[in-house]
Design an enzyme around this catalytic site. Structure first.
Site, PDB file in Angstrom:
ATOM      1  N   SER A   1       0.837  -1.252  -0.076  1.00 17.79           N
ATOM      2  CA  SER A   1      -0.050  -0.172   0.011  1.00 17.79           C
ATOM      3  C   SER A   1       0.852   1.306  -0.254  1.00 17.79           C
TER       4      SER A   1
ATOM      5  N   PHE B   1       8.879  -8.349  -3.192  1.00 16.23           N
ATOM      6  CA  PHE B   1       9.383  -9.620  -3.388  1.00 16.23           C
ATOM      7  C   PHE B   1       8.377 -10.370  -2.158  1.00 16.23           C
TER       8      PHE B   1
ATOM      9  N   SER C   1      -7.957  -9.663  18.662  1.00 12.68           N
ATOM     10  CA  SER C   1      -8.193  -8.408  18.140  1.00 12.68           C
ATOM     11  C   SER C   1      -8.763  -8.177  16.629  1.00 12.68           C
ATOM     12  N   TYR C   2      -8.540  -7.132  15.759  1.00 14.77           N
ATOM     13  CA  TYR C   2      -9.118  -7.287  14.617  1.00 14.77           C
ATOM     14  C   TYR C   2      -9.038  -8.547  13.716  1.00 14.77           C
TER      15      TYR C   2
ATOM     16  N   HIS D   1     -33.321   9.675   6.033  1.00 15.02           N
ATOM     17  CA  HIS D   1     -34.290   8.822   6.238  1.00 15.02           C
ATOM     18  C   HIS D   1     -34.614   7.928   5.115  1.00 15.02           C
TER      19      HIS D   1
ATOM     20  N   CYS E   1      -2.265  -5.836   2.096  1.00 13.99           N
ATOM     21  CA  CYS E   1      -3.790  -5.536   1.836  1.00 13.99           C
ATOM     22  C   CYS E   1      -4.388  -6.088   0.586  1.00 13.99           C
TER      23      CYS E   1
ATOM     24  N   LYS F   1     -10.118 -10.250   3.122  1.00 14.78           N
ATOM     25  CA  LYS F   1     -10.845 -10.176   4.242  1.00 14.78           C
ATOM     26  C   LYS F   1     -12.348  -9.666   3.999  1.00 14.78           C
TER      27      LYS F   1
ATOM     28  N   GLU G   1     -12.518 -10.904  13.096  1.00 11.80           N
ATOM     29  CA  GLU G   1     -13.196 -11.019  11.712  1.00 11.80           C
ATOM     30  C   GLU G   1     -13.067 -12.272  11.100  1.00 11.80           C
TER      31      GLU G   1
ATOM     32  N   GLU H   1     -28.994   8.274  10.368  1.00 10.78           N
ATOM     33  CA  GLU H   1     -29.747   9.345  10.662  1.00 10.78           C
ATOM     34  C   GLU H   1     -29.925   9.603  12.119  1.00 10.78           C
TER      35      GLU H   1
ATOM     36  N   ASP I   1       3.505  -0.228   7.861  1.00 10.02           N
ATOM     37  CA  ASP I   1       3.592  -0.966   9.013  1.00 10.02           C
ATOM     38  C   ASP I   1       4.983  -1.197   9.670  1.00 10.02           C
TER      39      ASP I   1
ATOM     40  N   ARG J   1       2.634 -12.978  13.330  1.00  4.63           N
ATOM     41  CA  ARG J   1       3.377 -13.668  14.447  1.00  4.63           C
ATOM     42  C   ARG J   1       2.933 -15.071  14.627  1.00  4.63           C
TER      43      ARG J   1
ATOM     44  N   CYS K   1      -6.845  -6.678   3.629  1.00  9.25           N
ATOM     45  CA  CYS K   1      -8.036  -6.057   3.647  1.00  9.25           C
ATOM     46  C   CYS K   1      -9.058  -6.539   2.632  1.00  9.25           C
TER      47      CYS K   1
HETATM   48  P1  FAD Z   1       2.358  -4.194   2.719  1.00  8.47           P
HETATM   49  O1  FAD Z   1       1.236  -3.986   2.448  1.00  8.47           O
HETATM   50  O2  FAD Z   1       2.713  -5.238   3.669  1.00  8.47           O
HETATM   51  O3  FAD Z   1       3.748  -4.242   1.694  1.00  8.47           O
HETATM   52  C1  FAD Z   1       4.999  -4.690   2.039  1.00  8.47           C
HETATM   53  C2  FAD Z   1       5.534  -5.312   0.717  1.00  8.47           C
HETATM   54  O4  FAD Z   1       6.886  -5.443   0.780  1.00  8.47           O
HETATM   55  C3  FAD Z   1       5.099  -6.605   0.795  1.00  8.47           C
HETATM   56  O5  FAD Z   1       4.602  -6.921  -0.548  1.00  8.47           O
HETATM   57  C4  FAD Z   1       6.541  -7.636   0.805  1.00  8.47           C
HETATM   58  O6  FAD Z   1       6.432  -8.905   0.290  1.00  8.47           O
HETATM   59  C5  FAD Z   1       7.308  -6.437   0.421  1.00  8.47           C
HETATM   60  N1  FAD Z   1       8.703  -6.804   1.034  1.00  8.47           N
HETATM   61  C6  FAD Z   1       9.074  -7.189   2.354  1.00  8.47           C
HETATM   62  N2  FAD Z   1      10.460  -6.927   2.402  1.00  8.47           N
HETATM   63  C7  FAD Z   1      11.124  -6.756   1.191  1.00  8.47           C
HETATM   64  C8  FAD Z   1      12.254  -6.890   0.616  1.00  8.47           C
HETATM   65  N3  FAD Z   1      13.348  -6.723   1.814  1.00  8.47           N
HETATM   66  N4  FAD Z   1      12.575  -6.614  -0.581  1.00  8.47           N
HETATM   67  C9  FAD Z   1      11.409  -6.384  -1.435  1.00  8.47           C
HETATM   68  N5  FAD Z   1       9.943  -6.591  -0.958  1.00  8.47           N
HETATM   69  C10 FAD Z   1      10.003  -6.588   0.470  1.00  8.47           C
HETATM   70  N6  FAD Z   1      -5.884  -2.230   6.953  1.00  8.47           N
HETATM   71  C11 FAD Z   1      -6.910  -1.513   6.677  1.00  8.47           C
HETATM   72  O7  FAD Z   1      -6.678  -0.212   6.492  1.00  8.47           O
HETATM   73  N7  FAD Z   1      -8.334  -2.029   6.749  1.00  8.47           N
HETATM   74  C12 FAD Z   1      -8.647  -3.234   6.756  1.00  8.47           C
HETATM   75  O8  FAD Z   1      -9.373  -3.780   6.696  1.00  8.47           O
HETATM   76  C13 FAD Z   1      -7.415  -4.159   7.072  1.00  8.47           C
HETATM   77  N8  FAD Z   1      -7.581  -5.456   7.168  1.00  8.47           N
HETATM   78  C14 FAD Z   1      -6.526  -6.370   7.250  1.00  8.47           C
HETATM   79  C15 FAD Z   1      -6.708  -7.696   7.280  1.00  8.47           C
HETATM   80  C16 FAD Z   1      -5.687  -8.737   7.599  1.00  8.47           C
HETATM   81  C17 FAD Z   1      -5.822 -10.186   7.541  1.00  8.47           C
HETATM   82  C18 FAD Z   1      -4.456  -8.152   7.598  1.00  8.47           C
HETATM   83  C19 FAD Z   1      -3.191  -9.002   7.649  1.00  8.47           C
HETATM   84  C20 FAD Z   1      -4.039  -6.784   7.507  1.00  8.47           C
HETATM   85  C21 FAD Z   1      -5.265  -5.628   7.160  1.00  8.47           C
HETATM   86  N9  FAD Z   1      -5.038  -4.438   7.027  1.00  8.47           N
HETATM   87  C22 FAD Z   1      -6.061  -3.498   7.109  1.00  8.47           C
HETATM   88  C23 FAD Z   1      -3.587  -3.877   7.448  1.00  8.47           C
HETATM   89  C24 FAD Z   1      -3.037  -3.453   5.791  1.00  8.47           C
HETATM   90  O9  FAD Z   1      -2.909  -4.455   5.059  1.00  8.47           O
HETATM   91  C25 FAD Z   1      -1.450  -2.924   6.364  1.00  8.47           C
HETATM   92  O10 FAD Z   1      -1.580  -1.834   7.203  1.00  8.47           O
HETATM   93  C26 FAD Z   1      -1.084  -2.661   5.073  1.00  8.47           C
HETATM   94  O11 FAD Z   1      -0.896  -3.387   3.959  1.00  8.47           O
HETATM   95  C27 FAD Z   1       0.496  -1.925   5.295  1.00  8.47           C
HETATM   96  O12 FAD Z   1       1.223  -1.496   3.916  1.00  8.47           O
HETATM   97  P2  FAD Z   1       2.712  -1.379   3.852  1.00  8.47           P
HETATM   98  O13 FAD Z   1       2.834  -0.866   2.595  1.00  8.47           O
HETATM   99  O14 FAD Z   1       3.339  -0.952   4.822  1.00  8.47           O
HETATM  100  O15 FAD Z   1       3.140  -2.952   3.902  1.00  8.47           O
HETATM  101  P1  NA7 Z   2      -3.198  -6.779  17.132  1.00  5.41           P
HETATM  102  O1  NA7 Z   2      -4.152  -5.664  17.153  1.00  5.41           O
HETATM  103  O2  NA7 Z   2      -1.753  -6.387  17.368  1.00  5.41           O
HETATM  104  O3  NA7 Z   2      -3.612  -7.636  18.234  1.00  5.41           O
HETATM  105  C1  NA7 Z   2      -2.921  -8.805  18.795  1.00  5.41           C
HETATM  106  C2  NA7 Z   2      -4.171  -9.519  19.582  1.00  5.41           C
HETATM  107  O4  NA7 Z   2      -3.408 -10.893  19.660  1.00  5.41           O
HETATM  108  C3  NA7 Z   2      -4.488  -9.374  20.832  1.00  5.41           C
HETATM  109  O5  NA7 Z   2      -5.682  -9.604  21.011  1.00  5.41           O
HETATM  110  C4  NA7 Z   2      -3.401  -9.838  21.886  1.00  5.41           C
HETATM  111  O6  NA7 Z   2      -4.024 -10.084  23.062  1.00  5.41           O
HETATM  112  C5  NA7 Z   2      -3.151 -11.270  21.109  1.00  5.41           C
HETATM  113  N1  NA7 Z   2      -1.923 -11.835  21.397  1.00  5.41           N
HETATM  114  C6  NA7 Z   2      -0.721 -11.065  21.232  1.00  5.41           C
HETATM  115  N2  NA7 Z   2       0.140 -12.035  21.438  1.00  5.41           N
HETATM  116  C7  NA7 Z   2      -0.641 -13.212  22.049  1.00  5.41           C
HETATM  117  C8  NA7 Z   2       0.150 -14.482  22.516  1.00  5.41           C
HETATM  118  N3  NA7 Z   2       1.420 -14.857  22.487  1.00  5.41           N
HETATM  119  N4  NA7 Z   2      -0.753 -15.456  22.701  1.00  5.41           N
HETATM  120  C9  NA7 Z   2      -2.250 -15.376  22.785  1.00  5.41           C
HETATM  121  N5  NA7 Z   2      -2.624 -14.093  22.277  1.00  5.41           N
HETATM  122  C10 NA7 Z   2      -1.583 -13.009  21.747  1.00  5.41           C
HETATM  123  O7  NA7 Z   2      -3.234  -7.720  15.936  1.00  5.41           O
HETATM  124  P2  NA7 Z   2      -4.204  -8.210  14.618  1.00  5.41           P
HETATM  125  O8  NA7 Z   2      -3.255  -9.314  14.296  1.00  5.41           O
HETATM  126  O9  NA7 Z   2      -5.510  -8.530  15.071  1.00  5.41           O
HETATM  127  O10 NA7 Z   2      -4.195  -6.781  13.783  1.00  5.41           O
HETATM  128  C11 NA7 Z   2      -3.006  -6.214  13.363  1.00  5.41           C
HETATM  129  C12 NA7 Z   2      -3.367  -5.168  12.574  1.00  5.41           C
HETATM  130  O11 NA7 Z   2      -3.517  -5.744  11.152  1.00  5.41           O
HETATM  131  C13 NA7 Z   2      -4.261  -4.414  12.822  1.00  5.41           C
HETATM  132  O12 NA7 Z   2      -4.003  -3.175  13.227  1.00  5.41           O
HETATM  133  C14 NA7 Z   2      -5.434  -4.408  11.676  1.00  5.41           C
HETATM  134  O13 NA7 Z   2      -5.074  -3.072  10.989  1.00  5.41           O
HETATM  135  C15 NA7 Z   2      -4.858  -5.362  10.615  1.00  5.41           C
HETATM  136  P3  NA7 Z   2      -3.737  -9.140  24.245  1.00  5.41           P
HETATM  137  O14 NA7 Z   2      -4.881  -8.091  23.988  1.00  5.41           O
HETATM  138  O15 NA7 Z   2      -2.294  -8.452  24.123  1.00  5.41           O
HETATM  139  O16 NA7 Z   2      -3.829  -9.799  25.260  1.00  5.41           O
END
Ligand code: FAD
Ligand code: NA7
Length: 484
Positions: A16, A37, A193-194, A460, A53, A61, A198, A465, A322, A161, A58
């Site tokens: 993104s 990559f 979390s998120y 409405h 994304c 999802k 979801e 609203e 990110d 993670r 996104c």
């Molecule tokens: P990324 O989109 O992760 O892009 C990084 C790119 O760099 C990747 O293609 C990676 O492979 C590449 N890369 C990494 N290292 C290297 C390297 N050394 N050389 C070359 N390329 C490399 N956000 C929202 O706003 N709304 C949502 O509804 C939402 N839903 C989500 C649902 C899920 C399941 C997940 C996992 C995320 C969601 N997000 C959502 C978060 C969103 O996807 C990220 O915040 C966003 O993609 C971050 O963009 P970025 O450019 O930082 O990185």
């Molecule tokens: P978040 O928002 O970083 O939340 C991580 C969740 O996982 C949260 O509920 C944590 O619980 C839980 N957590 C973290 N570590 C552990 C371990 N070790 N064991 C069990 N549960 C754990 O991550 P998301 O993946 O949902 O979303 C990341 C981003 O992607 C978000 O900002 C969206 O944009 C999409 P806690 O509350 O710490 O107890």
């Protein structure tokens, strides 16, 4: 020696943020290279350009979430006059995955074409720093190349993670889920979390037995009144929650996985078998392997890049998305950072990224959108006596005919009494939350007060609203449920 290709800007990461930054820079005439990559996951998943994304975040999802909403509509469609044999209703996982992946592939193709049209040099290569200006590219075909960048933007995103337990390798993550070859079946989702919530929402509606393992509380960093309402609504839909529970071990059995877990207040461990275990416990920044330590880019303990206005401590190196140390991991944040940074670097526009009042939506079965402070944070920041909370439970008109979701949709507006009831938080739990909150987010960003909100004419019949007619305060103790 061969002369290196030279660029005004090299962007590492085509997600993104990286795509937005490279295209904006090219618009102002910069000579740009973009590297992207994707490393194959331990379960064999891989994808194209566009980042998290588009490929594994996104986009898939939201489409899976929409599929679950179609099911929900079908559940009560009879009361709207639709007659069909409900017993034959079944999720065809392969079709869903196939069609969503086809759409993603079309997006991947579109990005590549756009880069070519804008004269951006695209390298499908893993990049790492050799010096603060020279990037080493490791290409898919194992060829290596070095390129020179006057300015470099790190936009490498994050990676899901895994829990640090034995058997964690059996977990899949959101990187694998949306292209999974076979239906997940009975699923355990670790995290609350998120992403965890979801995922639980759509999997349950597809008909899979779904359990969420919560180590503390759900949506810990969000408004807790609303988090509780979300949990109740999800439980009503049959999603199971294991609260205060952590996973200890995962073992592979013939057909499924045996998961050992432990509740915090209990000494003994329990076991349950699942066909799929999903780790959704947060994401780590993808800063490893870039050689950042060698060139001296400062990172925090979590590996996120420390910055001032997206510039690292090394003068010609910037970071967005990110990987950056901010409170947000959201696509529109990465895009805005990338766009503004490129403008500041290559034009005379000087606008900086504003991190205040960033809206978001959690696409749980009942969607939750908000902007600004949670009630807890508002109390902490302004003190209870200085805030006024207006709220209302409503039943969307569409739900009245089938008699579902009565008074489950919730609206809450938090105002600062010291500033003419300026709105400092707006929360909406109900259908179309993202669509509804987007508009209010704009108004709040420009200083909307409660009086201005309630002197606006509503549309409405809509759920939104009801924001224009909010008149019950929490302080009054009046019943916020709409009757009749
Ligand atoms: P990324 O989109 O992760 O892009 C990084 C790119 O760099 C990747 O293609 C990676 O492979 C590449 N890369 C990494 N290292 C290297 C390297 N050394 N050389 C070359 N390329 C490399 N956000 C929202 O706003 N709304 C949502 O509804 C939402 N839903 C989500 C649902 C899920 C399941 C997940 C996992 C995320 C969601 N997000 C959502 C978060 C969103 O996807 C990220 O915040 C966003 O993609 C971050 O963009 P970025 O450019 O930082 O990185
Ligand atoms: P978040 O928002 O970083 O939340 C991580 C969740 O996982 C949260 O509920 C944590 O619980 C839980 N957590 C973290 N570590 C552990 C371990 N070790 N064991 C069990 N549960 C754990 O991550 P998301 O993946 O949902 O979303 C990341 C981003 O992607 C978000 O900002 C969206 O944009 C999409 P806690 O509350 O710490 O107890």
């Amino acid at each position: 020696p061969k002369k290196l290709k030279e660029f005004d800007l090299v962007v590492i990461g085509g997600g993104s943020g990286g795509l937005a930054a490279s295209q904006e820079a090219a618009k102002f005439g910069a000579k740009v290279a973009l590297l992207d990559f994707v490393e194959t996951t331990p379960h064999g998943s891989n994808w194209g350009i566009g980042g998290t994304c588009v490929n594994v975040g996104c986009i898939p999802k939201k489409l899976f979430h929409f599929s679950s909403q179609i099911k929900e509509l079908m559940d009560f469609s009879e009361s709207y006059g639709w007659n069909f044999d409900k017993s034959s209703l079944k999720m065809d996982w392969k079709t869903l995955v196939g069609n969503v992946q086809d759409h993603i592939h079309s997006l991947n193709w579109g990005y590549k074409t756009k880069l070519r049209d804008k004269n951006i040099s695209y390298f499908n290569a893993l990049g790492k720093f050799k010096t603060n200006h020279i990037i080493e590219l490791n290409k898919r075909n194992y060829e290596k190349e070095e390129i020179y960048g006057d300015k470099i933007i790190i936009a490498t995103g994050g990676k899901p993670r895994y829990p640090s337990i034995s058997g964690s390798k059996f977990c899949i993550t959101s990187d694998d889920l949306f292209s999974l070859k076979k239906p997940p079946g009975k699923t355990l989702i670790i995290g609350a979390s998120y992403i965890a919530l979801e995922t639980a929402g759509f999997l349950k509606s597809f008909g899979y037995d779904t359990t969420v393992m919560v180590r503390s509380q759900i949506l810990r960093k969000f408004d807790q009144q609303i988090a509780n309402l979300i949990q109740k609504n999800m439980e009503k839909k049959g999603i199971k929650f294991m609260i205060n529970t952590t996973v200890k071990n995962i073992e592979k059995q013939k057909e499924n996985y045996e998961v050992t877990f432990c509740e915090h207040d209990l000494k003994h461990q329990k076991l349950e078998n699942f066909e799929t275990v999903i780790s959704a416990i947060g994401r780590d920044p993808r800063t490893f392997g870039l050689n950042l330590e060698k060139i001296g880019v400062s990172m925090n303990k979590k590996g996120k890049i420390i910055h001032e206005n997206e510039q690292t401590n090394i003068k010609n190196i910037y970071a967005i998305g990110d990987v950056l140390e901010t409170d947000y991991e959201l696509t529109p944040v990465a895009i805005m950072q990338g766009k503004l940074l490129a403008q500041r670097l290559f034009s005379n526009l000087k606008t900086k990224m504003d991190y205040s009042l960033i809206p978001t939506t959690v696409f749980t079965p009942l969607e939750y959108g908000f902007v600004g402070l949670s009630e807890e944070d508002a109390i902490k920041k302004y003190k209870q006596e200085n805030i006024e909370v207006y709220h209302s439970f409503i039943t969307p008109l569409e739900f009245t005919v089938p008699h579902v979701g009565e008074n489950e949709t919730y609206l809450k507006v938090i105002c600062n009494k010291l500033e003419n009831e300026k709105i400092i938080g707006i929360h909406y739990l109900g259908p179309n939350a993202g669509e509804i909150i987007q508009g209010f987010a704009v108004a709040i960003k420009i200083g909307l007060t409660k009086n201005q909100l309630t002197s606006s004419v509503g549309i409405h019949p809509t759920c939104a609203e009801n924001f224009t007619t909010l008149d019950i305060t929490k302080r009054s103790g009046e019943n916020p449920k709409k009757t009749g």
